[in-house]
Design a protein around this motif. Structure first.
Motif, short mmCIF file in Angstrom:
data_model
loop_
_atom_site.label_atom_id
_atom_site.label_comp_id
_atom_site.label_asym_id
_atom_site.label_seq_id
_atom_site.Cartn_x
_atom_site.Cartn_y
_atom_site.Cartn_z
N ARG A 52 -10.56 4.09 3.69
CA ARG A 52 -10.30 4.89 4.88
C ARG A 52 -8.79 5.07 5.02
O ARG A 52 -8.01 4.28 4.49
N ALA A 53 -8.39 6.07 5.75
CA ALA A 53 -6.96 6.41 5.88
C ALA A 53 -6.13 5.24 6.42
O ALA A 53 -4.98 5.06 6.04
N ASP A 54 -6.71 4.39 7.27
CA ASP A 54 -5.95 3.30 7.88
C ASP A 54 -6.12 1.96 7.16
O ASP A 54 -5.61 0.94 7.61
N ASP A 55 -6.83 1.94 6.01
CA ASP A 55 -7.03 0.70 5.25
C ASP A 55 -5.80 0.40 4.38
O ASP A 55 -5.09 1.30 3.97
N PRO A 56 -5.57 -0.89 4.07
CA PRO A 56 -4.49 -1.23 3.14
C PRO A 56 -4.74 -0.56 1.79
O PRO A 56 -5.89 -0.31 1.42
N ILE A 57 -3.70 -0.29 1.02
CA ILE A 57 -3.87 0.45 -0.22
C ILE A 57 -3.94 -0.41 -1.47
O ILE A 57 -4.02 0.11 -2.58
N SER A 58 -3.92 -1.75 -1.33
CA SER A 58 -4.02 -2.58 -2.53
C SER A 58 -4.73 -3.90 -2.23
O SER A 58 -4.77 -4.36 -1.10
N TYR A 59 -5.28 -4.48 -3.28
CA TYR A 59 -5.91 -5.79 -3.19
C TYR A 59 -4.84 -6.87 -3.36
O TYR A 59 -3.80 -6.62 -3.96
N PRO A 60 -5.11 -8.09 -2.89
CA PRO A 60 -4.17 -9.18 -3.15
C PRO A 60 -3.98 -9.37 -4.66
O PRO A 60 -4.88 -9.06 -5.45
N ALA A 61 -2.83 -9.86 -5.06
CA ALA A 61 -2.46 -9.94 -6.48
C ALA A 61 -3.49 -10.67 -7.34
O ALA A 61 -3.75 -10.25 -8.47
N GLN A 62 -4.10 -11.72 -6.85
CA GLN A 62 -5.02 -12.51 -7.67
C GLN A 62 -6.48 -12.06 -7.56
O GLN A 62 -7.35 -12.57 -8.27
N PHE A 63 -6.78 -11.12 -6.68
CA PHE A 63 -8.16 -10.65 -6.55
C PHE A 63 -8.56 -9.94 -7.84
O PHE A 63 -7.84 -9.09 -8.35
N HIS A 64 -9.73 -10.30 -8.36
CA HIS A 64 -10.21 -9.63 -9.57
C HIS A 64 -11.72 -9.76 -9.69
O HIS A 64 -12.36 -10.55 -9.01
N VAL A 65 -12.26 -8.93 -10.58
CA VAL A 65 -13.67 -8.95 -10.92
C VAL A 65 -13.75 -9.43 -12.36
O VAL A 65 -12.98 -8.95 -13.22
#
Length: 120
Positions: free
Chosen positions: A54-67
């Motif tokens: 959404r337009a007001d959501d942060p644009i990146s995941y935390p550095a260590q977040f992964h799949v």
């Protein structure tokens, strides 16, 4: 109990969905809206939902977040690494030993960090 689904929020639903279809064998089951949501499923029945930020959501995941994806053999990890490198699929790290087996990392469209590995 088992994990039902994972919902990844990205800026481009189609591009990210195609990445997971091309490199990880997911198949699109349903799409909603114009680039708003894609519901993917793998051969084991796991559901991966790709939804638009959404337009007001942060644009990146935390550095260590992964799949993380575990492949069936070391050869499969090497083959995936070669295929993704040849296709210029994001930034593909060199192969290295991680937790007892070969692994590499790449970024899916939308910035999602993806680990691909095999455990001995």
């Amino acid at each position: 109990m088992h994990l039902n689904h994972l919902d990844l929020c990205v800026s481009n639903v189609r591009e990210t969905s195609e990445f997971f279809e091309r490199f990880f064998g997911f198949r699109c089951q349903r799409e909603k809206g114009r680039d708003a949501l894609a519901i993917l499923q793998d051969e084991a029945g796991f559901t991966l939902v790709i939804s638009r930020l959404r337009a007001d959501d942060p644009i990146s995941y935390p550095a260590q977040f992964h799949v993380g994806f575990l492949l069936e053999s070391e050869a499969a990890v090497h083959e995936a690494h070669e295929r993704m490198t040849a296709a210029s699929a994001g930034i593909v790290s060199p192969l290295r030993d991680v937790r007892g087996g070969p692994a590499f990392y790449t970024r899916a469209p939308g910035g999602v960090l993806v680990e691909v590995s095999h455990r001995r």
